[in-house]
Design a protein around this motif. Structure first.
Motif, PDB file in Angstrom:
ATOM      1  N   CYS A  70       0.836  -1.206   0.000  1.00 28.60           N
ATOM      2  CA  CYS A  70       0.000   0.000   0.000  1.00 28.60           C
ATOM      3  C   CYS A  70       0.870   1.255   0.000  1.00 28.60           C
ATOM      4  O   CYS A  70       1.754   1.401   0.836  1.00 28.60           O
ATOM      5  N   SER A  73      -1.585   7.804  -0.825  1.00 32.81           N
ATOM      6  CA  SER A  73      -1.930   8.592  -2.001  1.00 32.81           C
ATOM      7  C   SER A  73      -3.063   9.562  -1.668  1.00 32.81           C
ATOM      8  O   SER A  73      -3.570   9.581  -0.549  1.00 32.81           O
ATOM      9  N   GLU A  92      -5.885   7.097   2.760  1.00 30.43           N
ATOM     10  CA  GLU A  92      -6.070   6.688   1.371  1.00 30.43           C
ATOM     11  C   GLU A  92      -4.782   6.061   0.872  1.00 30.43           C
ATOM     12  O   GLU A  92      -3.697   6.629   1.064  1.00 30.43           O
ATOM     13  N   THR A  94      -2.993   3.410  -2.402  1.00 32.71           N
ATOM     14  CA  THR A  94      -3.132   2.851  -3.743  1.00 32.71           C
ATOM     15  C   THR A  94      -2.406   1.517  -3.793  1.00 32.71           C
ATOM     16  O   THR A  94      -1.320   1.369  -3.228  1.00 32.71           O
ATOM     17  N   HIS A 111      -7.452   2.658  -3.536  1.00 28.45           N
ATOM     18  CA  HIS A 111      -7.521   2.926  -4.973  1.00 28.45           C
ATOM     19  C   HIS A 111      -6.721   1.826  -5.677  1.00 28.45           C
ATOM     20  O   HIS A 111      -5.635   1.458  -5.222  1.00 28.45           O
ATOM     21  N   HIS A 112      -7.250   1.334  -6.779  1.00 31.22           N
ATOM     22  CA  HIS A 112      -6.566   0.298  -7.563  1.00 31.22           C
ATOM     23  C   HIS A 112      -6.132   0.887  -8.899  1.00 31.22           C
ATOM     24  O   HIS A 112      -6.925   1.567  -9.559  1.00 31.22           O
ATOM     25  N   VAL A 113      -4.884   0.631  -9.275  1.00 36.07           N
ATOM     26  CA  VAL A 113      -4.365   1.124 -10.556  1.00 36.07           C
ATOM     27  C   VAL A 113      -3.682  -0.021 -11.290  1.00 36.07           C
ATOM     28  O   VAL A 113      -3.337  -1.041 -10.698  1.00 36.07           O
ATOM     29  N   TYR A 118       1.579   1.769 -11.158  1.00 38.02           N
ATOM     30  CA  TYR A 118       1.589   1.589  -9.706  1.00 38.02           C
ATOM     31  C   TYR A 118       2.858   2.158  -9.066  1.00 38.02           C
ATOM     32  O   TYR A 118       2.799   2.862  -8.059  1.00 38.02           O
ATOM     33  N   ASP A 144      -2.821  12.266  -9.854  1.00 35.23           N
ATOM     34  CA  ASP A 144      -3.958  11.495  -9.335  1.00 35.23           C
ATOM     35  C   ASP A 144      -5.155  12.414  -9.085  1.00 35.23           C
ATOM     36  O   ASP A 144      -6.298  12.073  -9.414  1.00 35.23           O
TER      37      ASP A 144
END
Length: 195
Positions: A70, A73, A92, A94, A111-113, A118, A144
């Motif tokens: 993690c 972000s 928060e 990502t 948040h998923h990227v 990443y 972002d």
């Protein structure tokens, strides 16, 4: 030097925080940590993470010790990078798509990227307690925010963009490179022109 002394020494070197992994690296059996918890010398913060009685409770650091993939972000990054003085009511982070985040508390916004972006802009910074955590840098955070502008608080967005533009350490080259990789170069140009 006894194992107890070595554990105390680890605590001194790591702002009062001891992990089972750091003790194991020194060849210290984990039951010494358990015994120190029973004796009131250490507090168990989470699985494998302990702190001395007078150690700080560094929520950002403890979370990342447990969740190494993690990256802080969005609002958390703004706060950690001192681009806002507003403490986020919810952390928060990502992670990359495909990462199993089901074990992470519902109090954390995830948040998923794509894996391609990443690692883009990962850096480290210090928490208010002096511990190092991984966070997206200013340029990635700005990208972002711009990419997800419709979901971002308007006041926070405006202040963050102004703070970035006024920061002497800003790196427009990295910002442009990240924006290109994230396919938002045009949006970034439009926002910066207005500011």
């Amino acid at each position: 030097m006894t194992y107890y002394d070595e554990i105390r020494n680890i605590g001194r070197l790591q702002n009062g925080i001891i992990t089972a992994a750091s003790a194991a690296e020194k060849g210290i059996p984990s039951w010494y940590l358990s015994k120190m918890v029973r004796n009131g010398e250490l507090q168990r913060v989470a699985r494998g993470i302990y702190r001395e009685g007078d150690g700080d409770y560094d929520e950002y650091y403890f979370f990342q010790l447990q969740n190494k993939r993690c990256i802080y972000s969005f609002a958390s990054a703004l706060y950690l990078l001192e681009m806002t003085d507003r403490v986020p009511y919810r952390s928060e982070v990502t992670v990359y798509k495909g990462y199993n985040s089901s074990h992470i508390s519902e109090d954390v916004l995830i948040h998923h990227v794509n894996k391609e972006i990443y690692e883009l802009g990962i850096t480290e910074c210090q928490t208010v307690f002096g511990n190092r955590v991984r966070v997206y840098d200013r340029e990635r955070t700005v990208c972002d925010l711009i990419a997800h502008r419709s979901k971002i608080d308007t006041e926070m967005f405006s202040k963050a963009i102004r703070a970035y533009v006024q920061n002497a350490e800003k790196d427009y080259m990295s910002l442009r490179r990240y924006a290109g990789k994230m396919h938002i170069a045009e949006k970034v140009d439009q926002i910066l022109e207005v500011v």
